[in-house]
Design a protein around this motif. Structure first.
Motif, PDB file in Angstrom:
ATOM      1  N   THR A 177       0.782  -1.000  -0.082  1.00 18.59           N
ATOM      2  CA  THR A 177       0.107   0.171   0.002  1.00 18.59           C
ATOM      3  C   THR A 177       0.769   1.114   0.084  1.00 18.59           C
ATOM      4  O   THR A 177       1.906   1.194   0.284  1.00 18.59           O
ATOM      5  CB  THR A 177      -0.931  -0.049   1.253  1.00 18.59           C
ATOM      6  OG1 THR A 177       0.007  -0.070   2.479  1.00 18.59           O
ATOM      7  CG2 THR A 177      -1.682  -1.239   1.161  1.00 18.59           C
ATOM      8  N   VAL A 178       0.366   2.237  -0.138  1.00 15.15           N
ATOM      9  CA  VAL A 178       1.011   3.611  -0.180  1.00 15.15           C
ATOM     10  C   VAL A 178       1.547   3.934   1.227  1.00 15.15           C
ATOM     11  O   VAL A 178       2.659   4.278   1.451  1.00 15.15           O
ATOM     12  CB  VAL A 178       0.123   4.814  -0.675  1.00 15.15           C
ATOM     13  CG1 VAL A 178       0.753   6.163  -0.446  1.00 15.15           C
ATOM     14  CG2 VAL A 178      -0.341   4.555  -2.091  1.00 15.15           C
ATOM     15  N   ASP A 179       0.824   3.663   2.350  1.00 14.82           N
ATOM     16  CA  ASP A 179       1.339   3.754   3.645  1.00 14.82           C
ATOM     17  C   ASP A 179       2.556   2.837   3.842  1.00 14.82           C
ATOM     18  O   ASP A 179       3.472   3.397   4.566  1.00 14.82           O
ATOM     19  CB  ASP A 179       0.396   3.628   4.732  1.00 14.82           C
ATOM     20  CG  ASP A 179      -0.918   4.743   4.616  1.00 14.82           C
ATOM     21  OD1 ASP A 179      -0.815   5.730   4.101  1.00 14.82           O
ATOM     22  OD2 ASP A 179      -2.080   4.228   5.311  1.00 14.82           O
ATOM     23  N   ASP A 180       2.409   1.813   3.410  1.00 15.00           N
ATOM     24  CA  ASP A 180       3.571   0.973   3.763  1.00 15.00           C
ATOM     25  C   ASP A 180       4.866   1.278   2.782  1.00 15.00           C
ATOM     26  O   ASP A 180       6.112   1.136   3.280  1.00 15.00           O
ATOM     27  CB  ASP A 180       3.147  -0.644   3.021  1.00 15.00           C
ATOM     28  CG  ASP A 180       2.312  -1.299   3.885  1.00 15.00           C
ATOM     29  OD1 ASP A 180       2.241  -0.901   5.045  1.00 15.00           O
ATOM     30  OD2 ASP A 180       1.895  -2.375   3.647  1.00 15.00           O
ATOM     31  N   ALA A 181       4.578   1.958   1.536  1.00 12.40           N
ATOM     32  CA  ALA A 181       5.637   2.546   0.883  1.00 12.40           C
ATOM     33  C   ALA A 181       6.385   3.957   1.383  1.00 12.40           C
ATOM     34  O   ALA A 181       7.452   3.836   1.571  1.00 12.40           O
ATOM     35  CB  ALA A 181       5.071   2.739  -0.549  1.00 12.40           C
ATOM     36  N   LEU A 182       5.481   4.516   2.234  1.00 10.74           N
ATOM     37  CA  LEU A 182       6.010   5.857   2.835  1.00 10.74           C
ATOM     38  C   LEU A 182       6.742   5.178   4.231  1.00 10.74           C
ATOM     39  O   LEU A 182       7.853   5.794   4.315  1.00 10.74           O
ATOM     40  CB  LEU A 182       4.751   6.688   3.381  1.00 10.74           C
ATOM     41  CG  LEU A 182       4.144   7.384   2.253  1.00 10.74           C
ATOM     42  CD1 LEU A 182       2.998   7.976   2.967  1.00 10.74           C
ATOM     43  CD2 LEU A 182       4.877   8.546   1.511  1.00 10.74           C
ATOM     44  N   THR A 200      -3.980  -0.739  -7.189  1.00 10.26           N
ATOM     45  CA  THR A 200      -3.984  -0.107  -8.573  1.00 10.26           C
ATOM     46  C   THR A 200      -3.035  -1.248  -9.506  1.00 10.26           C
ATOM     47  O   THR A 200      -2.990  -1.115 -10.639  1.00 10.26           O
ATOM     48  CB  THR A 200      -3.387   1.189  -9.035  1.00 10.26           C
ATOM     49  OG1 THR A 200      -2.203   1.294  -8.625  1.00 10.26           O
ATOM     50  CG2 THR A 200      -4.442   2.116  -8.215  1.00 10.26           C
ATOM     51  N   ASP A 201      -2.089  -1.912  -8.852  1.00  9.76           N
ATOM     52  CA  ASP A 201      -1.336  -2.927  -9.697  1.00  9.76           C
ATOM     53  C   ASP A 201      -0.247  -2.129 -10.542  1.00  9.76           C
ATOM     54  O   ASP A 201      -0.234  -2.392 -11.494  1.00  9.76           O
ATOM     55  CB  ASP A 201      -1.943  -4.055 -10.102  1.00  9.76           C
ATOM     56  CG  ASP A 201      -1.096  -5.147 -10.775  1.00  9.76           C
ATOM     57  OD1 ASP A 201      -0.181  -5.253  -9.988  1.00  9.76           O
ATOM     58  OD2 ASP A 201      -1.459  -5.732 -11.837  1.00  9.76           O
ATOM     59  N   SER A 204       4.574   2.633  -8.968  1.00  9.02           N
ATOM     60  CA  SER A 204       4.323   3.844  -8.539  1.00  9.02           C
ATOM     61  C   SER A 204       5.624   4.345  -7.715  1.00  9.02           C
ATOM     62  O   SER A 204       6.335   3.619  -7.284  1.00  9.02           O
ATOM     63  CB  SER A 204       3.165   3.915  -7.365  1.00  9.02           C
ATOM     64  OG  SER A 204       1.999   3.565  -8.155  1.00  9.02           O
ATOM     65  N   VAL A 205       5.580   5.910  -7.360  1.00  2.00           N
ATOM     66  CA  VAL A 205       6.718   6.425  -6.707  1.00  2.00           C
ATOM     67  C   VAL A 205       6.295   7.330  -5.706  1.00  2.00           C
ATOM     68  O   VAL A 205       5.398   8.118  -5.972  1.00  2.00           O
ATOM     69  CB  VAL A 205       7.683   7.150  -7.470  1.00  2.00           C
ATOM     70  CG1 VAL A 205       8.870   7.810  -6.821  1.00  2.00           C
ATOM     71  CG2 VAL A 205       8.495   6.030  -8.713  1.00  2.00           C
ATOM     72  N   VAL A 206       6.587   7.193  -4.282  1.00  4.34           N
ATOM     73  CA  VAL A 206       6.314   8.151  -3.265  1.00  4.34           C
ATOM     74  C   VAL A 206       7.522   9.066  -3.182  1.00  4.34           C
ATOM     75  O   VAL A 206       8.655   8.578  -3.394  1.00  4.34           O
ATOM     76  CB  VAL A 206       5.698   7.810  -2.053  1.00  4.34           C
ATOM     77  CG1 VAL A 206       4.265   6.831  -2.298  1.00  4.34           C
ATOM     78  CG2 VAL A 206       6.686   6.443  -1.525  1.00  4.34           C
ATOM     79  N   TYR A 212       7.058  18.554   5.360  1.00  2.00           N
ATOM     80  CA  TYR A 212       6.931  16.883   5.825  1.00  2.00           C
ATOM     81  C   TYR A 212       5.570  16.706   4.903  1.00  2.00           C
ATOM     82  O   TYR A 212       5.060  15.715   5.417  1.00  2.00           O
ATOM     83  CB  TYR A 212       6.609  17.200   7.397  1.00  2.00           C
ATOM     84  CG  TYR A 212       7.694  17.534   8.192  1.00  2.00           C
ATOM     85  CD1 TYR A 212       8.713  16.469   8.562  1.00  2.00           C
ATOM     86  CD2 TYR A 212       7.566  18.828   8.684  1.00  2.00           C
ATOM     87  CE1 TYR A 212       9.766  17.123   9.396  1.00  2.00           C
ATOM     88  CE2 TYR A 212       8.683  19.389   9.636  1.00  2.00           C
ATOM     89  CZ  TYR A 212       9.585  18.636   9.792  1.00  2.00           C
ATOM     90  OH  TYR A 212      10.932  18.958  10.679  1.00  2.00           O
ATOM     91  N   ASP A 213       5.522  16.960   3.692  1.00  2.00           N
ATOM     92  CA  ASP A 213       4.472  16.643   2.933  1.00  2.00           C
ATOM     93  C   ASP A 213       5.042  15.360   1.946  1.00  2.00           C
ATOM     94  O   ASP A 213       6.200  15.402   1.875  1.00  2.00           O
ATOM     95  CB  ASP A 213       3.832  17.708   1.977  1.00  2.00           C
ATOM     96  CG  ASP A 213       3.013  18.545   2.713  1.00  2.00           C
ATOM     97  OD1 ASP A 213       2.509  18.031   4.001  1.00  2.00           O
ATOM     98  OD2 ASP A 213       2.709  19.703   2.504  1.00  2.00           O
ATOM     99  N   TYR A 214       4.158  14.624   1.281  1.00  2.00           N
ATOM    100  CA  TYR A 214       4.748  13.775   0.549  1.00  2.00           C
ATOM    101  C   TYR A 214       4.006  13.879  -0.845  1.00  2.00           C
ATOM    102  O   TYR A 214       3.103  14.463  -0.813  1.00  2.00           O
ATOM    103  CB  TYR A 214       4.247  12.209   1.044  1.00  2.00           C
ATOM    104  CG  TYR A 214       5.097  11.987   2.477  1.00  2.00           C
ATOM    105  CD1 TYR A 214       6.423  11.625   2.455  1.00  2.00           C
ATOM    106  CD2 TYR A 214       4.431  12.081   3.511  1.00  2.00           C
ATOM    107  CE1 TYR A 214       7.148  11.484   3.420  1.00  2.00           C
ATOM    108  CE2 TYR A 214       5.015  11.718   4.621  1.00  2.00           C
ATOM    109  CZ  TYR A 214       6.481  11.268   4.840  1.00  2.00           C
ATOM    110  OH  TYR A 214       7.259  11.328   5.931  1.00  2.00           O
ATOM    111  N   GLY A 215       4.571  13.147  -1.946  1.00  2.00           N
ATOM    112  CA  GLY A 215       3.810  13.192  -3.244  1.00  2.00           C
ATOM    113  C   GLY A 215       3.846  11.851  -3.782  1.00  2.00           C
ATOM    114  O   GLY A 215       4.676  10.997  -3.333  1.00  2.00           O
ATOM    115  N   LEU A 216       2.950  11.511  -4.767  1.00  2.00           N
ATOM    116  CA  LEU A 216       2.787  10.282  -5.419  1.00  2.00           C
ATOM    117  C   LEU A 216       2.747  10.169  -6.842  1.00  2.00           C
ATOM    118  O   LEU A 216       1.901  11.078  -7.277  1.00  2.00           O
ATOM    119  CB  LEU A 216       1.567   9.350  -4.663  1.00  2.00           C
ATOM    120  CG  LEU A 216       1.072   8.361  -5.366  1.00  2.00           C
ATOM    121  CD1 LEU A 216       2.174   7.117  -5.322  1.00  2.00           C
ATOM    122  CD2 LEU A 216      -0.292   7.965  -4.833  1.00  2.00           C
TER     123      LEU A 216
END
Length: 220
Positions: A177-182, A200-201, A204-206, A212-216
């Motif tokens: 998930t995105v949270d796990d990637a962060l 989404t399979d 992706s890149v975080v 302290y913000d993130y992008g996807l």
């Protein structure tokens, strides 16, 4: 490149905790003294209390080749390998001792956050004690060691050319998930993390933004 392994449990005193992890120290065009290897092994042995599954520490030393960073020309990277994802700390300083201290501090913070997150996940919300938080004491060294040289040598010609790919790293594309990637990105201390999005399979890149913000970023 010189590589040598140090068995850290043979370097601790009776008052220290038992160390099980292997410490591998290598240098890129750097001659590493024995006393530095002993110092590294003793320091890293104290980090095992955060994760008992760690079986090896890889420590890499390199002279920074960027001429604009002469004041921070010594680079140290530490990688802790265990059952979970690898944790990494790296830093630059005027000496290899200073760079190692800064890298250990970053690695310790990441290992502590991982341990605290594991405690909260299993219902143990005990705060970190003062003794645990201050167990590793920084040591101030004013001079870095220099590569040994028995005779004058010719000037080193920097053959580095900008725009080339100088390092390639492969890692398994495990869906997450995105949270796990962060979480993985913060663990290794990088500014971005490439992963396979579980929802989404898609590749992706975080990445880390300001304040302290993130992008996807996702491939269409």
């Amino acid at each position: 490149m010189s590589i040598e392994s140090v068995n850290s449990d043979q370097l601790l005193t009776d008052d220290d905790e038992t160390a099980n992890a292997e410490v591998q120290v290598c240098g890129r065009n750097v001659e590493i003294p024995d006393h530095y290897r002993v110092y590294v092994a003793q320091k890293l042995a104290r980090l095992e209390r955060f994760d008992r599954s760690i079986y090896r520490f890889d420590v890499e030393l390199e002279h920074e080749r960027n001429r604009r960073q002469r004041k921070n020309c010594q680079h140290v990277e530490i990688t802790a390998r265990g059952r979970g994802p690898v944790a990494r700390g790296e830093a630059c300083a005027e000496s290899f001792y200073g760079a190692f201290e800064a890298a250990v501090h970053k690695l310790e913070n990441r290992l502590r956050r991982t341990k605290d997150r594991r405690k909260v996940h299993y219902g143990d919300k005990r705060p970190v004690s003062l003794h645990e938080a201050t167990a590793v004491t920084a040591v101030d060294f004013t001079e870095a060691f220099k590569p040994e040289s028995s005779a004058p040598s010719a000037p080193v010609i920097d053959d580095h050319e900008p725009g080339r790919i100088v390092r390639t790293k492969d890692h398994p594309a495990k869906p997450m998930t995105v949270d796990d990637a962060l979480y993985e990105m913060e663990l290794v201390g990088h500014d971005f993390f490439l992963f396979q999005d579980k929802e989404t399979d898609r590749a992706s890149v975080v990445y880390r933004r300001h304040a302290y913000d993130y992008g996807l970023i996702r491939l269409a």
